[in-house]
Design a protein around this motif. Structure first.
Motif, PDB file in Angstrom:
ATOM      1  N   UNK A   1      32.821 -29.034   1.741  1.00 57.53           N
ATOM      2  CA  UNK A   1      32.161 -28.199   2.743  1.00 57.53           C
ATOM      3  C   UNK A   1      32.951 -26.910   2.971  1.00 57.53           C
ATOM      4  N   UNK A   2      34.279 -27.025   2.966  1.00 57.69           N
ATOM      5  CA  UNK A   2      35.113 -25.838   3.164  1.00 57.69           C
ATOM      6  C   UNK A   2      34.916 -24.841   2.028  1.00 57.69           C
ATOM      7  N   UNK A   3      34.802 -25.350   0.792  1.00 58.18           N
ATOM      8  CA  UNK A   3      34.561 -24.447  -0.343  1.00 58.18           C
ATOM      9  C   UNK A   3      33.204 -23.757  -0.207  1.00 58.18           C
ATOM     10  N   UNK A   4      32.208 -24.515   0.264  1.00 59.08           N
ATOM     11  CA  UNK A   4      30.886 -23.927   0.465  1.00 59.08           C
ATOM     12  C   UNK A   4      30.930 -22.844   1.537  1.00 59.08           C
ATOM     13  N   UNK A   5      31.696 -23.066   2.600  1.00 63.49           N
ATOM     14  CA  UNK A   5      31.820 -22.078   3.664  1.00 63.49           C
ATOM     15  C   UNK A   5      32.528 -20.815   3.167  1.00 63.49           C
ATOM     16  N   UNK A   6      33.547 -21.008   2.334  1.00 60.14           N
ATOM     17  CA  UNK A   6      34.239 -19.846   1.778  1.00 60.14           C
ATOM     18  C   UNK A   6      33.296 -19.033   0.883  1.00 60.14           C
ATOM     19  N   UNK A   7      32.531 -19.742   0.038  1.00 64.13           N
ATOM     20  CA  UNK A   7      31.590 -19.049  -0.837  1.00 64.13           C
ATOM     21  C   UNK A   7      30.526 -18.324  -0.015  1.00 64.13           C
ATOM     22  N   UNK A   8      30.052 -18.978   1.046  1.00 67.03           N
ATOM     23  CA  UNK A   8      29.064 -18.349   1.920  1.00 67.03           C
ATOM     24  C   UNK A   8      29.646 -17.100   2.574  1.00 67.03           C
ATOM     25  N   UNK A   9      30.926 -17.157   2.963  1.00 68.49           N
ATOM     26  CA  UNK A   9      31.595 -15.988   3.548  1.00 68.49           C
ATOM     27  C   UNK A   9      31.599 -14.836   2.560  1.00 68.49           C
ATOM     28  N   UNK A  10      31.961 -15.132   1.325  1.00 68.08           N
ATOM     29  CA  UNK A  10      32.036 -14.088   0.301  1.00 68.08           C
ATOM     30  C   UNK A  10      30.654 -13.488   0.029  1.00 68.08           C
ATOM     31  N   UNK A  11      29.644 -14.337  -0.080  1.00 71.15           N
ATOM     32  CA  UNK A  11      28.287 -13.848  -0.332  1.00 71.15           C
ATOM     33  C   UNK A  11      27.764 -13.041   0.856  1.00 71.15           C
ATOM     34  N   UNK A  12      28.154 -13.444   2.070  1.00 73.46           N
ATOM     35  CA  UNK A  12      27.731 -12.704   3.258  1.00 73.46           C
ATOM     36  C   UNK A  12      28.316 -11.291   3.240  1.00 73.46           C
ATOM     37  N   UNK A  13      29.598 -11.167   2.914  1.00 71.06           N
ATOM     38  CA  UNK A  13      30.204  -9.840   2.824  1.00 71.06           C
ATOM     39  C   UNK A  13      29.460  -8.989   1.804  1.00 71.06           C
ATOM     40  N   UNK A  14      29.127  -9.587   0.679  1.00 62.72           N
ATOM     41  CA  UNK A  14      28.425  -8.851  -0.364  1.00 62.72           C
ATOM     42  C   UNK A  14      27.067  -8.357   0.084  1.00 62.72           C
ATOM     43  N   UNK A  15      26.310  -9.227   0.786  1.00 64.98           N
ATOM     44  CA  UNK A  15      24.978  -8.814   1.228  1.00 64.98           C
ATOM     45  C   UNK A  15      25.056  -7.660   2.220  1.00 64.98           C
ATOM     46  N   UNK A  16      25.992  -7.739   3.161  1.00 60.50           N
ATOM     47  CA  UNK A  16      26.112  -6.675   4.160  1.00 60.50           C
ATOM     48  C   UNK A  16      26.540  -5.370   3.501  1.00 60.50           C
ATOM     49  N   UNK A  17      27.478  -5.440   2.572  1.00 61.13           N
ATOM     50  CA  UNK A  17      27.972  -4.221   1.924  1.00 61.13           C
ATOM     51  C   UNK A  17      26.930  -3.618   0.986  1.00 61.13           C
ATOM     52  N   UNK A  18      25.967  -4.406   0.551  1.00 58.03           N
ATOM     53  CA  UNK A  18      24.911  -3.886  -0.312  1.00 58.03           C
ATOM     54  C   UNK A  18      23.783  -3.228   0.466  1.00 58.03           C
TER      55      UNK A  18
END
Length: 314
Positions: A289-306
């Motif tokens: 679950x922690x790995x999924x949360x980290x990946x979600x964090x990274x994808x969230x940053x990407x979506x906002x920056x795009x």
């Protein structure tokens, strides 16, 4: 062999085998040998044991052998333990032999007293050869079907993995460049998260989640620095001081898209993500679950920056 080279080798071998099977361009023995090579890389113990049987012949003392005697239709009489025990190459040789026999059998042209007997014997022999060809061809078809099923599963799984890796690698490169341009300090925190997640113990997971939360907070500070001002979004007045990280990210999103549904989805994702990485520090969270949360964090940053830069950066 490097992991990428190994994946490429497996994918190319599986693709070649699919062509071999579907185009009937190689012998049964060659198919089994090549599929055995593929199974050594990715096959289960069950598949590898079965392929050994198709190379060396079946027996009545092994569970895998008896299992695949059924799956390949080799039994003649299960109770009497009679069947086609030979390997696939032997079955192909039997088909060829019976076809050759059938080709030379002719109904005798005779009017003697023994004509009926001779005709009956030849007809019986022709029927037996035809039945044998039909029966053994069925075995061959089932073996090829099992081979095709295994090889195609490997091939399409490898193709999907390669496509997924390619998509994510391109996206990661794009996001990394945006992070460097907008909030470079965040990249320094990512290796620490990955190292702690690799440990997998409870303390390391908690530390990783804490770092994820700090990444989100640092992200907010970079894209929308704190101020004493307020902003109105959807009829709500939001404070933008140093403690209101989510408000500032939402304000940044609000300034860069007119899509109400997208704003709402990003806001909900941020709230859920921030809540999980915050409460996860104090509760049990599995490493997965922690790995999924980290990946979600990274994808969230990407979506906002795009998001399109149709408004000046605050």
């Amino acid at each position: 062999m490097a992991e990428q080279s190994r994946s490429q080798h497996v994918r190319l071998l599986a693709r070649e085998l699919l062509d071999d099977i579907e185009l009937s361009r190689t012998s049964a023995e060659s198919l089994i040998l090549k599929t055995t090579r593929l199974a050594r890389w990715v096959g289960s113990d069950d598949i590898k044991s079965w392929l050994k049987l198709e190379m060396g012949g079946y027996n009545s003392s092994d569970a895998i052998s008896l299992k695949y005697m059924y799956k390949t239709g080799r039994w003649l009489d299960h109770e009497k333990k009679t069947g086609y025990w030979g390997p696939l190459a032997q079955q192909e040789a039997l088909i060829a032999a019976e076809k050759a026999k059938l080709a030379v059998l002719r109904t005798p042209d005779s009017s003697s007293n023994y004509a009926a007997i001779a005709i009956g014997n030849v007809t019986k022999a022709m029927e037996q050869a035809a039945n044998t060809i039909t029966r053994v061809s069925g075995i061959r078809t089932k073996v090829l079907s099992l081979l095709h099923q295994f090889v195609s599963e490997v091939y399409y799984e490898q193709e999907f993995e390669a496509l997924t890796e390619s998509i994510f690698e391109r996206y990661q490169t794009d996001v990394d460049s945006l992070v460097v341009a907008n909030c470079k300090d965040i990249l320094e925190k990512i290796p620490a998260v990955m190292d702690r997640l690799a440990d997998g113990n409870e303390e390391s997971v908690a530390q990783a989640l804490t770092t994820c939360r700090r990444i989100i907070e640092a992200f907010a500070d970079s894209i929308y620095p704190p101020s004493q001002e307020t902003v109105e979004i959807g009829g709500n007045t939001l404070k933008l001081d140093g403690s209101k990280h989510q408000n500032r990210i939402n304000a940044y999103v609000h300034a860069r898209t007119d899509s109400h549904s997208r704003k709402q989805r990003i806001r909900q994702n941020l709230a859920n993500l921030f809540d999980r990485v915050s409460t996860g520090v104090h509760t049990d969270v599995t490493p997965e679950e922690a790995r999924a949360l980290f990946l979600n964090t990274y994808l969230f940053l990407g979506e906002v920056l795009h998001l399109p830069s149709n408004a000046p950066k605050p």
